[in-house]
Scaffold this motif. Sequence first.
Motif, PDB file in Angstrom:
ATOM      1  N   ARG A  21       0.966  -1.140   0.106  1.00  0.00           N
ATOM      2  CA  ARG A  21      -0.022  -0.129  -0.044  1.00  0.00           C
ATOM      3  C   ARG A  21       0.678   1.297  -0.126  1.00  0.00           C
ATOM      4  N   ILE A  60       1.787   2.142  -3.495  1.00  0.00           N
ATOM      5  CA  ILE A  60       0.515   2.820  -4.275  1.00  0.00           C
ATOM      6  C   ILE A  60       0.298   4.256  -3.670  1.00  0.00           C
ATOM      7  N   HIS A  61       0.638   4.529  -2.309  1.00  0.00           N
ATOM      8  CA  HIS A  61       0.431   5.863  -1.901  1.00  0.00           C
ATOM      9  C   HIS A  61       1.444   6.574  -2.237  1.00  0.00           C
ATOM     10  N   VAL A  90       0.515   7.661  -6.025  1.00  0.00           N
ATOM     11  CA  VAL A  90      -0.466   8.548  -6.389  1.00  0.00           C
ATOM     12  C   VAL A  90      -0.283  10.028  -5.589  1.00  0.00           C
ATOM     13  N   LEU A  91       0.786   9.922  -4.705  1.00  0.00           N
ATOM     14  CA  LEU A  91       0.701  11.354  -3.853  1.00  0.00           C
ATOM     15  C   LEU A  91       1.837  12.044  -4.567  1.00  0.00           C
ATOM     16  N   GLY A  93       3.815  15.899  -1.556  1.00  0.00           N
ATOM     17  CA  GLY A  93       3.249  14.654  -1.539  1.00  0.00           C
ATOM     18  C   GLY A  93       4.312  13.868  -0.653  1.00  0.00           C
ATOM     19  N   HIS A 148       3.161   7.124   6.517  1.00  0.00           N
ATOM     20  CA  HIS A 148       3.835   6.118   7.048  1.00  0.00           C
ATOM     21  C   HIS A 148       4.878   5.910   7.695  1.00  0.00           C
ATOM     22  N   HIS A 154      -5.141  15.047  -2.100  1.00  0.00           N
ATOM     23  CA  HIS A 154      -4.638  14.196  -1.183  1.00  0.00           C
ATOM     24  C   HIS A 154      -5.570  13.091  -0.713  1.00  0.00           C
ATOM     25  N   LEU A 202      -6.067   9.503  -1.956  1.00  0.00           N
ATOM     26  CA  LEU A 202      -5.651   8.282  -1.106  1.00  0.00           C
ATOM     27  C   LEU A 202      -6.847   7.156  -0.791  1.00  0.00           C
TER      28      LEU A 202
END
Lengths: 196, 196
Positions: A149, A152-153, A156-157, A178, A186, B153, B157
């Motif tokens: 995950r 992915i984060h 996309v960020l 981002g 995280h 975001h 997310l």
Amino acid sequence: MRPDKRQAILRGALSVFARDGYSRASIDGIAKEAEVSTRTLYNHFADKADLFRHVIQTSANEAAQDQIHLIERHFHKITDLEQDLVEFGKAMGAQLGHAEHFALVRQINAELTHIPAEAIEAWLDTGPHKVRKALAGELEKLGFRDPKRAAIHLLVLTLTGDPAIRGSRPDDDDIAAGVKVFLHGHDVENRRTAAT
Amino acid sequence: MRPDKRQAILRGALSVFARDGYSRASIDGIAKEAEVSTRTLYNHFADKADLFRHVIQTSANEAAQDQIHLIERHFHKITDLEQDLVEFGKAMGAQLGHAEHFALVRQINAELTHIPAEAIEAWLDTGPHKVRKALAGELEKLGFRDPKRAAIHLLVLTLTGDPAIRGSRPDDDDIAAGVKVFLHGHDVENRRTAAT
DNA sequence: CATTAAGTACCACGAGCGTTGTACTTTGGC
DNA sequence: GCCAAAGTACAACGCTCGTGGTACTTAATG
């Protein structure tokens, strides 16, 4: 069947499919773009759909390879995690500038219901999923929990400019912001620096 | 020129354009889907491109209105921020299930180079940008710094399943994880709860 | 009921496209 | 330099599509 002609066809078809999409693209246009006669095109590929499948596969493969190299290069010399992730984000964003492949991705997304599921699967496996797996592997090495995950984060960020327009490029401030959100979101055990 | 026919045409055209894209969609198919003769279709819209523009605008407008209602509903009764954002994310995800509009968005993304820039602008303004503005407004009220970026975001997310496939729906765990990252990433002064 | 605007059924046109066949030319290995 | 394999030019087919025309039917208004 000369392989240089085949490559020319694939490159030309990538251009045209990326710009026009599957149905709007014409075989004649592709042949012209590739400087090849339509007859040789049909000598190398069974039909339009077959050509499209090969273009997807080839392009996904090349892009994935490039991106995985980028990942390896950036993650093997991490000193300041935040700063290095920003650099990584910028480098990936520059990849986005190589626009043809990502225009093709938009076309694939649009054609999702018209492409056989197995072709989609193959594309995902040799393309985006492979990249994400590589990225997740690096993140795991860095101590990230839930690295899948996290990958992915991070993507996309840092890769999303305007979410409404796929492939719109974020500017440097967006990327920095981002990365910050990503790192605060995280928590990592062995984070080396949290500065700036 | 009866307005019920016009609406039927717009609905049918949305279906067909969303499924097939602009060039693959046929006027005959749209007319059949709308249960209308092609001649009345041309009585209401100048040509195929004109119809497409109206479909985009209408669909964007409706979807934006629905989403803005969702935003208002969820942000006016915030008690536990994290839990409520998860609920909000799920509700937005359910919107995504109303698939036709988002399939159309994919088509727009694919056709970006073939749609006049002013039409794109108009679509962005009445659609995605309006939604983001509303969301940013609510986040600002809640004390988020940089609410515009926070809105982006939060959306990426919580609404992104597989980033390679636009509109793929995240499951509930994905949404919960996204919200957590979002909240840890964007520090708020007046956060009410940070539980769970 | 009559009139008129709107919708329908149907045809026709011209253009573009995917695909194939054919006859000719190029090219690379022996 | 020859020969087979590969490529080219070009025409043709069948099909679909966007768009407009025309003559007929429906439906709403006064």
